[in-house]
Design a protein around this motif. Structure first.
Motif, short mmCIF file in Angstrom:
data_model
loop_
_atom_site.label_atom_id
_atom_site.label_comp_id
_atom_site.label_asym_id
_atom_site.label_seq_id
_atom_site.Cartn_x
_atom_site.Cartn_y
_atom_site.Cartn_z
N SER A 143 0.83 -1.21 0.00
CA SER A 143 0.00 0.00 0.00
C SER A 143 0.86 1.26 0.00
O SER A 143 0.54 2.24 -0.67
N THR A 144 1.97 1.23 0.72
CA THR A 144 2.88 2.38 0.72
C THR A 144 3.50 2.59 -0.65
O THR A 144 3.58 3.71 -1.16
N ALA A 145 3.93 1.48 -1.28
CA ALA A 145 4.57 1.58 -2.59
C ALA A 145 3.62 2.08 -3.66
O ALA A 145 4.03 2.74 -4.62
N ALA A 146 2.33 1.76 -3.52
CA ALA A 146 1.36 2.10 -4.57
C ALA A 146 0.78 3.50 -4.43
O ALA A 146 0.21 4.02 -5.39
N GLY A 147 0.92 4.12 -3.27
CA GLY A 147 0.23 5.36 -2.99
C GLY A 147 1.01 6.62 -3.28
O GLY A 147 1.95 6.64 -4.10
N ALA A 148 0.63 7.69 -2.59
CA ALA A 148 1.23 9.01 -2.84
C ALA A 148 2.70 9.06 -2.46
O ALA A 148 3.46 9.87 -3.02
N ALA A 149 3.12 8.19 -1.54
CA ALA A 149 4.54 8.14 -1.15
C ALA A 149 5.33 7.22 -2.07
O ALA A 149 6.52 6.99 -1.84
N GLY A 150 4.69 6.69 -3.10
CA GLY A 150 5.34 5.78 -4.02
C GLY A 150 4.93 6.03 -5.46
O GLY A 150 5.11 7.12 -5.99
N MET A 151 4.30 5.03 -6.05
CA MET A 151 4.03 5.04 -7.49
C MET A 151 3.14 6.20 -7.92
O MET A 151 3.42 6.89 -8.91
N CYS A 152 2.04 6.45 -7.21
CA CYS A 152 1.13 7.54 -7.59
C CYS A 152 1.82 8.90 -7.45
O CYS A 152 1.63 9.78 -8.29
N GLY A 153 2.61 9.04 -6.39
CA GLY A 153 3.35 10.28 -6.22
C GLY A 153 4.34 10.51 -7.35
O GLY A 153 4.49 11.62 -7.86
N GLY A 154 5.02 9.43 -7.76
CA GLY A 154 5.96 9.54 -8.88
C GLY A 154 5.28 9.89 -10.18
O GLY A 154 5.79 10.69 -10.97
N GLN A 155 4.09 9.31 -10.40
CA GLN A 155 3.34 9.64 -11.62
C GLN A 155 2.91 11.10 -11.61
O GLN A 155 2.94 11.78 -12.66
N ALA A 156 2.52 11.62 -10.44
CA ALA A 156 2.14 13.03 -10.33
C ALA A 156 3.32 13.93 -10.67
O ALA A 156 3.17 14.94 -11.39
N LEU A 157 4.51 13.58 -10.17
CA LEU A 157 5.71 14.36 -10.49
C LEU A 157 6.03 14.28 -11.97
O LEU A 157 6.46 15.27 -12.58
N ASP A 158 5.80 13.12 -12.57
CA ASP A 158 6.04 12.95 -14.01
C ASP A 158 5.12 13.86 -14.83
O ASP A 158 5.56 14.52 -15.77
N VAL A 159 3.85 13.89 -14.45
CA VAL A 159 2.89 14.75 -15.17
C VAL A 159 3.29 16.22 -15.03
O VAL A 159 3.27 16.98 -16.00
N GLU A 160 3.65 16.61 -13.82
CA GLU A 160 4.02 18.01 -13.57
C GLU A 160 5.28 18.42 -14.32
O GLU A 160 5.43 19.58 -14.72
N ALA A 161 6.18 17.47 -14.54
CA ALA A 161 7.47 17.79 -15.15
C ALA A 161 7.46 17.75 -16.67
O ALA A 161 8.44 18.14 -17.30
N THR A 162 6.37 17.28 -17.27
CA THR A 162 6.31 17.16 -18.73
C THR A 162 6.56 18.52 -19.38
O THR A 162 5.95 19.53 -19.01
N GLY A 163 7.49 18.54 -20.33
CA GLY A 163 7.82 19.77 -21.02
C GLY A 163 8.88 20.59 -20.33
O GLY A 163 9.26 21.66 -20.83
#
Length: 292
Positions: A143-163
């Protein structure tokens, strides 16, 4: 060949476990269930389940006790790919050599299928035939790996960093969450099935952290050097979407040098287990040398 045999067996074990856990496409709601099976079965390298089994083998854990965490990490990975491919994210049409779920079915069904795959992962762990303390440890780790402190958080950073062009530290932070968190947890869940101390877990975390980054660096390189047919997904999409990658930041030679650096980190972290970690080490090498 000595390392290939367990990989084939382990891949078959997790495929069987997934097939049994996923609802039949003949059951209502059929479209949702068919989409879930499309996302999770019949493709992929199964790296995360293999890491569970390979780590557990170091400590003599019986394979049947590892089927649940192996299936669970693959379901979380499959759900993340379904959502990552959506038009609101990477908008990709091909995954594992087949149409992505939102293309094969529709966008709403893809969202629901991803949600259902995630829920099923935790259901499998909650019902695993092991001691309650181990079930809780597995559930906490995943649950930790899948959530905001893990995978979902990384995806959010990826979206924010596009471009945007990121620093190397920011890029690595993003990938340690987006890709690395689930890889680290796969290794840790395999280890938790045995009697391990904190020092051992730290060494395995170091190995897995380097493996996660190596997997991403290699992914970035392949996105430039390989075709869509070779990858089973759309090649060149990082550049098309103006994403910061290791080759973009370090150059191709620098990205390949980074791979060699991570190879050494993995080698040193596994040194104390070398006689028993042949399979785990082979997976580390696969991250460095894979072609798809």
């Amino acid at each position: 060949m000595e390392t290939e045999a367990p990989f084939v067996r382990w891949a078959q074990r997790v495929e069987t476990a997934l097939g049994q856990a996923l609802p039949s496409a003949s059951l209502s709601p059929q479209r949702l269930h068919a989409a879930m099976r499309h996302a999770a079965l019949g493709g992929g390298k199964r790296i995360r389940p293999l890491l569970v089994y390979a780590t557990g083998s170091i400590f003599g854990t019986e394979e049947r006790w590892l089927d649940a965490p192996a299936a669970a990490v693959e379901l979380i990975h499959a759900y993340s790919l379904v959502h990552d491919d959506l038009p609101a994210m990477d908008d990709d049409a091909m995954r594992r050599g087949r149409p992505t779920v939102h293309v094969a079915f529709d966008e709403a069904t893809a969202i629901l299928a991803g949600d259902a795959l995630q829920s099923l992962a935790f259901e499998i762990l909650a019902e695993a035939p092991v001691a309650s303390e181990l079930r809780v440890a597995w559930l906490r780790a995943l649950s930790t790996a899948a959530g905001a402190a893990g995978m979902c958080g990384g995806q959010a950073l990826d979206v924010e960093a596009t471009g945007q062009m990121q620093t190397l530290a920011d890029l690595e932070c993003m990938h340690r969450l987006k890709t690395g968190a689930l890889i680290r947890t796969s290794v840790r869940m395999g280890a938790l099935g045995g009697s391990v101390d904190e020092g051992t877990l730290r060494l395995l975390d170091t190995f897995a952290d380097a493996l996660g980054l190596a997997f991403q660096v290699r992914d970035d390189i392949l996105d430039v050097e390989s075709s869509s047919e070779q990858l089973g997904k759309t090649a060149g999409k990082d550049a098309a979407q103006a994403k910061c990658t290791y080759p973009a930041l370090l150059g191709m030679d620098g990205a390949k040098a980074k791979l060699k650096e991570l190879d050494l980190v993995m080698h040193d972290a596994l040194a104390p287990f070398r006689k028993h970690a042949t399979a785990l080490w082979a997976l580390g090498k696969l991250a460095i040398h894979r072609t798809s």
